[in-house]
Design a protein around this motif. Structure first.
Motif, PDB file in Angstrom:
ATOM      1  N   LEU A 205      22.151  58.268 -31.121  1.00  0.00           N
ATOM      2  CA  LEU A 205      21.197  57.571 -31.982  1.00  0.00           C
ATOM      3  C   LEU A 205      20.518  56.478 -31.163  1.00  0.00           C
ATOM      4  O   LEU A 205      21.172  55.531 -30.717  1.00  0.00           O
ATOM      5  N   THR A 206      19.214  56.628 -30.968  1.00  0.00           N
ATOM      6  CA  THR A 206      18.415  55.653 -30.233  1.00  0.00           C
ATOM      7  C   THR A 206      17.501  54.936 -31.211  1.00  0.00           C
ATOM      8  O   THR A 206      16.801  55.584 -31.996  1.00  0.00           O
ATOM      9  N   LEU A 207      17.489  53.620 -31.182  1.00  0.00           N
ATOM     10  CA  LEU A 207      16.575  52.838 -32.000  1.00  0.00           C
ATOM     11  C   LEU A 207      15.369  52.428 -31.169  1.00  0.00           C
ATOM     12  O   LEU A 207      15.467  52.295 -29.944  1.00  0.00           O
ATOM     13  N   VAL A 208      14.240  52.236 -31.835  1.00  0.00           N
ATOM     14  CA  VAL A 208      12.989  51.905 -31.152  1.00  0.00           C
ATOM     15  C   VAL A 208      12.438  50.595 -31.693  1.00  0.00           C
ATOM     16  O   VAL A 208      12.306  50.421 -32.913  1.00  0.00           O
ATOM     17  N   GLU A 224      18.456  44.912 -26.593  1.00  0.00           N
ATOM     18  CA  GLU A 224      19.473  45.867 -27.049  1.00  0.00           C
ATOM     19  C   GLU A 224      20.780  45.149 -27.375  1.00  0.00           C
ATOM     20  O   GLU A 224      21.428  45.442 -28.384  1.00  0.00           O
ATOM     21  N   ALA A 225      21.158  44.203 -26.522  1.00  0.00           N
ATOM     22  CA  ALA A 225      22.388  43.448 -26.771  1.00  0.00           C
ATOM     23  C   ALA A 225      22.289  42.652 -28.071  1.00  0.00           C
ATOM     24  O   ALA A 225      23.253  42.583 -28.858  1.00  0.00           O
ATOM     25  N   ALA A 226      21.108  42.062 -28.323  1.00  0.00           N
ATOM     26  CA  ALA A 226      20.909  41.304 -29.557  1.00  0.00           C
ATOM     27  C   ALA A 226      20.950  42.228 -30.777  1.00  0.00           C
ATOM     28  O   ALA A 226      21.575  41.901 -31.798  1.00  0.00           O
ATOM     29  N   TYR A 227      20.293  43.368 -30.703  1.00  0.00           N
ATOM     30  CA  TYR A 227      20.327  44.353 -31.789  1.00  0.00           C
ATOM     31  C   TYR A 227      21.772  44.779 -32.075  1.00  0.00           C
ATOM     32  O   TYR A 227      22.204  44.835 -33.236  1.00  0.00           O
ATOM     33  N   ARG A 228      22.499  45.095 -31.006  1.00  0.00           N
ATOM     34  CA  ARG A 228      23.867  45.589 -31.167  1.00  0.00           C
ATOM     35  C   ARG A 228      24.732  44.535 -31.876  1.00  0.00           C
ATOM     36  O   ARG A 228      25.485  44.841 -32.798  1.00  0.00           O
ATOM     37  N   LEU A 242      18.700  51.295 -27.164  1.00  0.00           N
ATOM     38  CA  LEU A 242      17.452  50.807 -27.738  1.00  0.00           C
ATOM     39  C   LEU A 242      16.311  51.047 -26.757  1.00  0.00           C
ATOM     40  O   LEU A 242      16.461  50.815 -25.553  1.00  0.00           O
ATOM     41  N   PHE A 243      15.194  51.527 -27.280  1.00  0.00           N
ATOM     42  CA  PHE A 243      13.965  51.636 -26.497  1.00  0.00           C
ATOM     43  C   PHE A 243      12.996  50.545 -26.965  1.00  0.00           C
ATOM     44  O   PHE A 243      12.843  50.330 -28.170  1.00  0.00           O
ATOM     45  N   THR A 244      12.351  49.878 -26.022  1.00  0.00           N
ATOM     46  CA  THR A 244      11.239  48.993 -26.370  1.00  0.00           C
ATOM     47  C   THR A 244       9.948  49.701 -25.987  1.00  0.00           C
ATOM     48  O   THR A 244       9.829  50.229 -24.879  1.00  0.00           O
ATOM     49  N   ILE A 245       8.985  49.716 -26.900  1.00  0.00           N
ATOM     50  CA  ILE A 245       7.718  50.399 -26.682  1.00  0.00           C
ATOM     51  C   ILE A 245       6.567  49.453 -26.995  1.00  0.00           C
ATOM     52  O   ILE A 245       6.523  48.838 -28.066  1.00  0.00           O
TER      53      ILE A 245
END
Length: 353
Positions: A205-208, A224-228, A242-245
């Protein structure tokens, strides 16, 4: 039910026409008296010319129908769109997979799951031994008639790449619509229950993350660390990465930039942040994009601007030639600075760590 804004097309906005978007972008270039150099001129110094060097991913847009109308959507997808890929074109895409060494089928939309051939296409691609990505908006997993989708995706070992613009409800709903965040959290919890997001599971599962407003994404690893940390502490949910776009200056985001007077400032920011180290990892160099009618593009963003690949005899999936297309010259424009700004950006997230 929360209010859903109309798509650009339904509201009669001139920017629903790709040619109008291209004209707006062209006016920003120095050739037309603007501030933006040509993308090719920036690429030539380190590379000569931008060309594909392989095709690892066939990214297929199954249509523009969606159950959401997000502010940043570069597809201008929504419930009022009716463009849907036919079974015949879907079969052509699978034929290309079967006859080539392309390892990944990347399904996008709109909400790709709304295409009536979605499940069949996933199962056939998996039967061929290909990796399958579902670019999912999460809320579709709670919609009537689709609540069994998580189990299907898990059974088929499909990677889910899902948009979640922020771990704060207010920011997420501002971009994607009222109530979307709460539904997204519920959907992720269901996916977690099936093994998605667990380090011990093969289900990815990858979040964007997309920025809210005319700014570049922060550092991907740090975010990603903050999201986690925040998603686990607040909601007890997990994800793999996590992907940043970067938001591309096209379609609805372009309209937003123009309406708020931020267009030139944002384009200047993209140019000033040009990073030549990102060029080698640009997604156009290893991905081929297919629209709902079967036409071919260097990337999903070019697709929305109707910038077909530069090979006149290879512009449809039925004319697919792996040798020629895997070394094709990439069609570029001012919007391409979005992929080379800062750490770089693409459908696989930041290019530079």
């Amino acid at each position: 039910m929360p209010h859903r804004p109309l798509t650009l097309l339904r509201s009669g906005n001139q920017l629903s026409d790709p040619a109008t978007q291209r004209r707006v972008l062209r006016k920003a270039t120095r050739e037309d008296g603007g501030i933006v150099p040509t993308f090719d001129s920036m690429v030539q110094a380190p590379l000569g010319e931008l060309r594909a060097n392989r095709i690892d991913v066939l990214q297929v847009n199954l249509g523009k129908l969606c159950n959401q109308t997000c502010r940043h959507c570069h597809v201008d997808a929504g419930p009022d769109r009716r463009e849907i890929m036919s079974r015949e074109i879907a079969e052509d895409c699978l034929r290309v997979l079967a006859q080539s060494e392309i390892g990944t089928l990347d399904l996008t939309g709109g909400a790709p799951e709304l295409n009536p051939h979605f499940r069949w296409m996933v199962a056939e691609a998996r039967r061929l031994g290909r990796n399958v990505i579902d670019r999912c908006n999460l809320t579709i997993l709670l919609a009537a008639g689709f609540r069994d989708l998580p189990e299907f995706l898990a059974e088929q070992q499909v990677e889910i790449v899902a948009s979640l613009p922020c771990y704060l409800e207010e920011n997420c709903d501002a971009q994607r619509g009222e109530g979307v965040f709460a539904q997204s959290i519920e959907a992720i919890a269901r996916l977690n229950g099936l093994g998605y997001g667990s380090a011990e599971s093969s289900l990815t599962l990858t979040l964007v993350y997309n920025p809210v407003g005319p700014v570049l994404p922060p550092n991907q690893a740090e975010l990603e660390a903050a999201y986690r940390r925040e998603l686990l502490a607040r909601y007890g949910i997990r994800f793999n990465r996590l992907f940043t776009i970067t938001n591309m200056p096209i379609s609805r985001f372009l309209d937003d930039l123009l309406q708020t007077g931020n267009y030139e400032r944002y384009m200047q920011r993209l140019v000033d942040s040009f990073n030549p180290a990102t060029i080698g990892g640009l997604m156009c160099r290893h991905t081929l994009s297919v629209d709902w009618l079967g036409f071919l593009y260097d990337c999903d963003f070019n697709q929305m601007l109707d910038l077909k690949i530069g090979e006149p005899r290879q512009r449809h999936i039925r004319d697919f030639n792996f040798g020629r297309l895997s070394t094709r010259r990439i069609v570029t424009g001012p919007h391409c600075f979005g992929c080379t700004a800062g750490c770089g950006s693409g459908c696989q997230g930041a290019i530079e760590p």
